[in-house]
Design a protein around this motif. Sequence first.
Motif, mmCIF file in Angstrom:
data_model
loop_
_atom_site.group_PDB
_atom_site.id
_atom_site.type_symbol
_atom_site.label_atom_id
_atom_site.label_comp_id
_atom_site.label_asym_id
_atom_site.label_seq_id
_atom_site.Cartn_x
_atom_site.Cartn_y
_atom_site.Cartn_z
ATOM 1 N N ALA A 1 1.822 9.818 -7.604
ATOM 2 C CA ALA A 1 1.218 10.126 -8.897
ATOM 3 C C ALA A 1 1.847 9.228 -9.953
ATOM 4 O O ALA A 1 3.019 8.856 -9.854
ATOM 5 C CB ALA A 1 1.431 11.587 -9.264
ATOM 6 N N ASN B 1 -12.624 13.236 -9.567
ATOM 7 C CA ASN B 1 -12.052 13.457 -8.245
ATOM 8 C C ASN B 1 -12.892 12.732 -7.206
ATOM 9 O O ASN B 1 -14.122 12.873 -7.178
ATOM 10 C CB ASN B 1 -12.023 14.962 -7.917
ATOM 11 C CG ASN B 1 -11.139 15.731 -8.868
ATOM 12 O OD1 ASN B 1 -9.925 15.622 -8.830
ATOM 13 N ND2 ASN B 1 -11.761 16.527 -9.741
ATOM 14 N N LEU C 1 -8.240 11.302 -10.955
ATOM 15 C CA LEU C 1 -8.058 10.416 -12.102
ATOM 16 C C LEU C 1 -8.320 11.219 -13.370
ATOM 17 O O LEU C 1 -9.326 11.924 -13.466
ATOM 18 C CB LEU C 1 -9.019 9.237 -12.020
ATOM 19 C CG LEU C 1 -8.857 8.113 -13.040
ATOM 20 C CD1 LEU C 1 -7.530 7.394 -12.829
ATOM 21 C CD2 LEU C 1 -10.025 7.128 -12.930
ATOM 22 N N TYR D 1 1.055 12.379 -2.189
ATOM 23 C CA TYR D 1 1.790 11.175 -1.826
ATOM 24 C C TYR D 1 2.280 10.371 -3.024
ATOM 25 O O TYR D 1 3.358 9.788 -2.996
ATOM 26 C CB TYR D 1 0.911 10.276 -0.943
ATOM 27 C CG TYR D 1 0.528 10.932 0.355
ATOM 28 C CD1 TYR D 1 1.473 11.125 1.360
ATOM 29 C CD2 TYR D 1 -0.775 11.373 0.573
ATOM 30 C CE1 TYR D 1 1.120 11.725 2.567
ATOM 31 C CE2 TYR D 1 -1.140 11.981 1.770
ATOM 32 C CZ TYR D 1 -0.189 12.157 2.760
ATOM 33 O OH TYR D 1 -0.531 12.764 3.941
ATOM 34 N N TYR E 1 -3.113 9.256 -12.557
ATOM 35 C CA TYR E 1 -3.754 9.062 -11.255
ATOM 36 C C TYR E 1 -2.876 9.698 -10.185
ATOM 37 O O TYR E 1 -1.649 9.555 -10.201
ATOM 38 C CB TYR E 1 -3.928 7.566 -10.976
ATOM 39 C CG TYR E 1 -4.398 7.229 -9.570
ATOM 40 C CD1 TYR E 1 -5.667 7.599 -9.136
ATOM 41 C CD2 TYR E 1 -3.557 6.551 -8.684
ATOM 42 C CE1 TYR E 1 -6.093 7.297 -7.851
ATOM 43 C CE2 TYR E 1 -3.977 6.237 -7.401
ATOM 44 C CZ TYR E 1 -5.250 6.616 -6.987
ATOM 45 O OH TYR E 1 -5.672 6.321 -5.717
ATOM 46 N N ARG E 2 -3.510 10.407 -9.255
ATOM 47 C CA ARG E 2 -2.769 11.083 -8.191
ATOM 48 C C ARG E 2 -3.536 10.979 -6.878
ATOM 49 O O ARG E 2 -4.757 11.149 -6.850
ATOM 50 C CB ARG E 2 -2.529 12.554 -8.547
ATOM 51 C CG ARG E 2 -1.836 13.351 -7.448
ATOM 52 C CD ARG E 2 -1.347 14.685 -7.947
ATOM 53 N NE ARG E 2 -0.783 15.499 -6.885
ATOM 54 C CZ ARG E 2 0.063 16.496 -7.073
ATOM 55 N NH1 ARG E 2 0.446 16.812 -8.305
ATOM 56 N NH2 ARG E 2 0.532 17.201 -6.061
ATOM 57 N N VAL E 3 -2.789 10.712 -5.803
ATOM 58 C CA VAL E 3 -3.351 10.661 -4.455
ATOM 59 C C VAL E 3 -2.687 11.766 -3.645
ATOM 60 O O VAL E 3 -1.541 11.623 -3.199
ATOM 61 C CB VAL E 3 -3.114 9.296 -3.779
ATOM 62 C CG1 VAL E 3 -3.798 9.261 -2.419
ATOM 63 C CG2 VAL E 3 -3.598 8.164 -4.652
ATOM 64 N N GLY E 4 -3.400 12.875 -3.478
ATOM 65 C CA GLY E 4 -2.841 13.989 -2.730
ATOM 66 C C GLY E 4 -1.447 14.336 -3.205
ATOM 67 O O GLY E 4 -1.169 14.397 -4.412
ATOM 68 N N GLY F 1 -13.035 11.454 -2.894
ATOM 69 C CA GLY F 1 -12.508 11.703 -1.558
ATOM 70 C C GLY F 1 -12.503 13.175 -1.225
ATOM 71 O O GLY F 1 -12.496 14.041 -2.111
ATOM 72 N N LEU G 1 -8.507 13.294 1.633
ATOM 73 C CA LEU G 1 -7.449 12.803 0.751
ATOM 74 C C LEU G 1 -8.057 12.620 -0.632
ATOM 75 O O LEU G 1 -8.871 11.728 -0.854
ATOM 76 C CB LEU G 1 -6.887 11.478 1.273
ATOM 77 C CG LEU G 1 -5.723 10.882 0.467
ATOM 78 C CD1 LEU G 1 -4.522 11.826 0.473
ATOM 79 C CD2 LEU G 1 -5.331 9.516 1.010
ATOM 80 N N VAL G 2 -7.676 13.482 -1.558
ATOM 81 C CA VAL G 2 -8.294 13.511 -2.878
ATOM 82 C C VAL G 2 -7.575 12.550 -3.821
ATOM 83 O O VAL G 2 -6.347 12.567 -3.940
ATOM 84 C CB VAL G 2 -8.261 14.939 -3.469
ATOM 85 C CG1 VAL G 2 -8.850 14.951 -4.873
ATOM 86 C CG2 VAL G 2 -9.022 15.900 -2.563
ATOM 87 N N HIS G 3 -8.375 11.694 -4.458
ATOM 88 C CA HIS G 3 -7.874 10.828 -5.523
ATOM 89 C C HIS G 3 -8.307 11.454 -6.849
ATOM 90 O O HIS G 3 -9.509 11.568 -7.118
ATOM 91 C CB HIS G 3 -8.447 9.419 -5.389
ATOM 92 C CG HIS G 3 -8.048 8.716 -4.140
ATOM 93 N ND1 HIS G 3 -7.153 7.677 -4.121
ATOM 94 C CD2 HIS G 3 -8.415 8.920 -2.836
ATOM 95 C CE1 HIS G 3 -6.977 7.256 -2.880
ATOM 96 N NE2 HIS G 3 -7.743 7.990 -2.077
#
Length: 401
Positions: free
Chosen positions: A298, A218, A227, A296, A291-294, A220, A223-225
């Motif tokens: 995935a 994880n 993986l 917004y 992989y996921r960004v908040g 950020g 805004l959490v990235h």
Amino acid sequence: DEVSDYFQIINNITFGGKEKRVYLDINAFRATSIGHGTIVKRYNPNMNFNTRRIQAEFDGFTDYFGGELYVDNVTGPNVTGGLVFFKPLSLIDRDNYAMRSFSIGGQFFADINAPLRNILDDDDLDGDGRRWTEIEVDQETFQPNHVKSMVIAYGVSTEVKIWDERALDWKTYVDYSFLETGVPTDSDPSVQEPNYVNIPTRHIRSGGFTWGNLFRMNFGRELVHALRLRLEFRNYDPHYIPSYFDTLYDVQRVQFPMTSPDLVNQTKLQQVLGRPSDGARVNGGYAELSYRVGNYFAMALGVEVSDTAPDNSLFVHLEVPKLGPWNFVATYQRRNAETIGSLFDLELKPTDFLLMQTRFNIVDIFHVAVEVMTPFGIGPESLFQNVFQVNFNMELGFKYL
């Protein structure tokens, strides 16, 4: 007119979360994995659009023990079972993450109505003039008829967390699982009239080993990235298959592989556990990256390969979990490819599955959704084939608790 039809009013009822201490999920659309996925991985009991099943999962755990229970149809199960695990070193030092995470567990699952032998349409129930060249289909439920048996799967596993930080969480695990059933020993029914009563069988047991590593990272703050990387090495008997209850099991239990011309012997039970058992053990692997960004965006990609068995698979997943009132999801899977190269053939295969759905929140309690999908139905030759389908849904619901 099936009992399960009356439960279609339920879309999903969820309490807690998959990694929370208590989790209850009753739904009609999700794919389910249990434990490390060596027996049940992304199993979806609603791949056959001629029926509707409501599945249920219950998870619970403490620092010392826990378990998972699953049933694929609350009104009449086929696949059901569960997992239990214990964390004995937590009794010594609950503050040490490695000791707290070390667990030993076991799981048991079964298809209690597994197709042993398909029944051919010798009485021409569908009135199409063909006999012996298609599977008999119940004209009330549009389900293929078969002689019922049972496949059981069970295994043991252990896991431990090697590293536990926000930037890197590393868990390693070892599983050994078995499949057991009986396969027919009577004469080849493809060259003579098949026997459907008192079929003689011989006992089969096959097993497979899995060593896996799961890395979670994880990055950020605001805004959490996120993986995730899963890597597995597999070694198993030639008449075994990892994750026996997989995405397409609902249709492939009757028709596996779906291109085989031997309809009466085409059940997954016979095509997998009936393979010759005296060959070399199979080496294989599985890799999955997500992989996921908040909320917004995935994405996920997974590939499983083997050095000899025709059990290579691929999945791709894209998602916008929540962008204001809108979300989007797309999933594609190809199962049981003959070679690794054929995983990337752009031609749509009879066993491929595709789902694309977009959903929009009109007001808090009202959603509309459009989905494009390729579920499986009984075609004109009484065989399962993927079918292009477009659905429009209106949903009413509210959050509580």
